[in-house]
Scaffold this motif. Structure first.
Motif, PDB file in Angstrom:
ATOM      1  N   PRO A 136       0.824  -1.218   0.000  1.00  0.00           N
ATOM      2  CA  PRO A 136       0.000   0.000   0.000  1.00  0.00           C
ATOM      3  C   PRO A 136       0.858   1.268   0.000  1.00  0.00           C
ATOM      4  O   PRO A 136       1.969   1.278   0.516  1.00  0.00           O
ATOM      5  CB  PRO A 136      -0.797  -0.099   1.305  1.00  0.00           C
ATOM      6  N   VAL A 137       0.311   2.315  -0.583  1.00  0.00           N
ATOM      7  CA  VAL A 137       0.995   3.613  -0.636  1.00  0.00           C
ATOM      8  C   VAL A 137       0.248   4.587   0.266  1.00  0.00           C
ATOM      9  O   VAL A 137      -0.974   4.710   0.170  1.00  0.00           O
ATOM     10  CB  VAL A 137       1.037   4.156  -2.084  1.00  0.00           C
ATOM     11  N   ASP A 138       0.962   5.261   1.108  1.00  0.00           N
ATOM     12  CA  ASP A 138       0.382   6.279   1.973  1.00  0.00           C
ATOM     13  C   ASP A 138       0.363   7.592   1.194  1.00  0.00           C
ATOM     14  O   ASP A 138       1.428   8.095   0.820  1.00  0.00           O
ATOM     15  CB  ASP A 138       1.232   6.418   3.238  1.00  0.00           C
ATOM     16  N   PRO A 139      -0.812   8.153   0.927  1.00  0.00           N
ATOM     17  CA  PRO A 139      -0.892   9.403   0.154  1.00  0.00           C
ATOM     18  C   PRO A 139      -0.060  10.544   0.744  1.00  0.00           C
ATOM     19  O   PRO A 139       0.377  11.424   0.025  1.00  0.00           O
ATOM     20  CB  PRO A 139      -2.380   9.759   0.170  1.00  0.00           C
ATOM     21  N   ARG A 140       0.214  10.490   2.040  1.00  0.00           N
ATOM     22  CA  ARG A 140       1.026  11.543   2.662  1.00  0.00           C
ATOM     23  C   ARG A 140       2.466  11.533   2.169  1.00  0.00           C
ATOM     24  O   ARG A 140       3.188  12.506   2.350  1.00  0.00           O
ATOM     25  CB  ARG A 140       0.994  11.410   4.189  1.00  0.00           C
ATOM     26  N   HIS A 141       2.872  10.444   1.521  1.00  0.00           N
ATOM     27  CA  HIS A 141       4.239  10.341   1.027  1.00  0.00           C
ATOM     28  C   HIS A 141       4.358  10.723  -0.449  1.00  0.00           C
ATOM     29  O   HIS A 141       5.454  10.683  -1.001  1.00  0.00           O
ATOM     30  CB  HIS A 141       4.776   8.923   1.239  1.00  0.00           C
ATOM     31  N   LEU A 142       3.250  11.074  -1.070  1.00  0.00           N
ATOM     32  CA  LEU A 142       3.276  11.451  -2.482  1.00  0.00           C
ATOM     33  C   LEU A 142       3.759  12.892  -2.642  1.00  0.00           C
ATOM     34  O   LEU A 142       3.538  13.732  -1.758  1.00  0.00           O
ATOM     35  CB  LEU A 142       1.883  11.319  -3.096  1.00  0.00           C
ATOM     36  N   ASP A 143       4.386  13.171  -3.775  1.00  0.00           N
ATOM     37  CA  ASP A 143       4.783  14.544  -4.077  1.00  0.00           C
ATOM     38  C   ASP A 143       3.534  15.372  -4.410  1.00  0.00           C
ATOM     39  O   ASP A 143       2.473  14.827  -4.711  1.00  0.00           O
ATOM     40  CB  ASP A 143       5.772  14.561  -5.246  1.00  0.00           C
ATOM     41  N   LEU A 144       3.669  16.684  -4.361  1.00  0.00           N
ATOM     42  CA  LEU A 144       2.530  17.579  -4.597  1.00  0.00           C
ATOM     43  C   LEU A 144       1.913  17.396  -5.980  1.00  0.00           C
ATOM     44  O   LEU A 144       0.694  17.436  -6.126  1.00  0.00           O
ATOM     45  CB  LEU A 144       2.948  19.037  -4.418  1.00  0.00           C
ATOM     46  N   GLY A 145       2.768  17.216  -6.993  1.00  0.00           N
ATOM     47  CA  GLY A 145       2.251  17.039  -8.348  1.00  0.00           C
ATOM     48  C   GLY A 145       1.367  15.810  -8.454  1.00  0.00           C
ATOM     49  O   GLY A 145       0.294  15.854  -9.054  1.00  0.00           O
ATOM     50  N   SER A 146       1.799  14.707  -7.875  1.00  0.00           N
ATOM     51  CA  SER A 146       0.993  13.482  -7.913  1.00  0.00           C
ATOM     52  C   SER A 146      -0.298  13.660  -7.132  1.00  0.00           C
ATOM     53  O   SER A 146      -1.365  13.238  -7.583  1.00  0.00           O
ATOM     54  CB  SER A 146       1.787  12.294  -7.354  1.00  0.00           C
TER      55      SER A 146
END
Length: 158
Positions: free
Chosen positions: A2-12
């Motif tokens: 799973p990917v935690d959305p808090r770890h995504l860059d702003l563009g993504s």
């Protein structure tokens, strides 16, 4: 994994929020009986809000081939959203314009997008929405994206 959305860059994050918003508007349009429209059609619609260009003019503005634009125009014509009409000064020239159904679809999409703003305000509060809006506008400007929006010349993604 799973990917935690808090770890995504702003563009993504911005991209995924935009995709989720577009999917919600699409579902609302379908539910309202304005079927057959796709997200990509909005890129063509933007050029028909204030003008009645030719297919060639649309192709040039959108930086697409005339064949691609003609195909999309024909599709939207078949769905009742667009029509081709003779130019008032030269009947040999065919201009593209929104039909009443196309205008209804544009107005409905605007209402549905405003509803998403209302949802954001209900969830986040007015102050956070305005700060978020200001941050996104600043980032858009820093990346050179504001001028195409002002001129209604946003190009489809590649």
């Amino acid at each position: 994994m799973p990917v935690d959305p808090r770890h995504l860059d702003l563009g993504s994050l911005a991209l995924f929020v935009g995709q989720a918003a577009a999917a919600r508007v699409q579902a609302d349009l379908d539910a309202a009986g304005l079927t057959g429209l796709r997200f990509a059609h909005g890129y063509l619609f933007q050029h028909l809000i204030e003008e009645e260009p030719t297919v060639g003019e649309l192709a040039e503005r959108m930086r697409l081939t005339q064949q691609a634009v003609s195909k999309t125009v024909a599709e939207l014509e078949g769905l009742g959203y667009l029509e081709r009409v003779a130019d008032a000064r030269d009947g040999r020239i065919r201009r593209v314009r929104l039909t009443r159904r196309g205008e209804e679809a544009d107005a409905a999409a605007r209402r549905f997008r405003a509803g998403l703003d209302d949802l954001a305000r209900a969830r986040l509060g007015d102050d956070r929405v305005e700060v978020t809006r200001a941050v996104l506008i600043d980032l858009l400007d820093a990346l050179g994206g504001t001028e195409p929006i002002r001129l209604r010349r946003v190009r489809p993604p590649r």
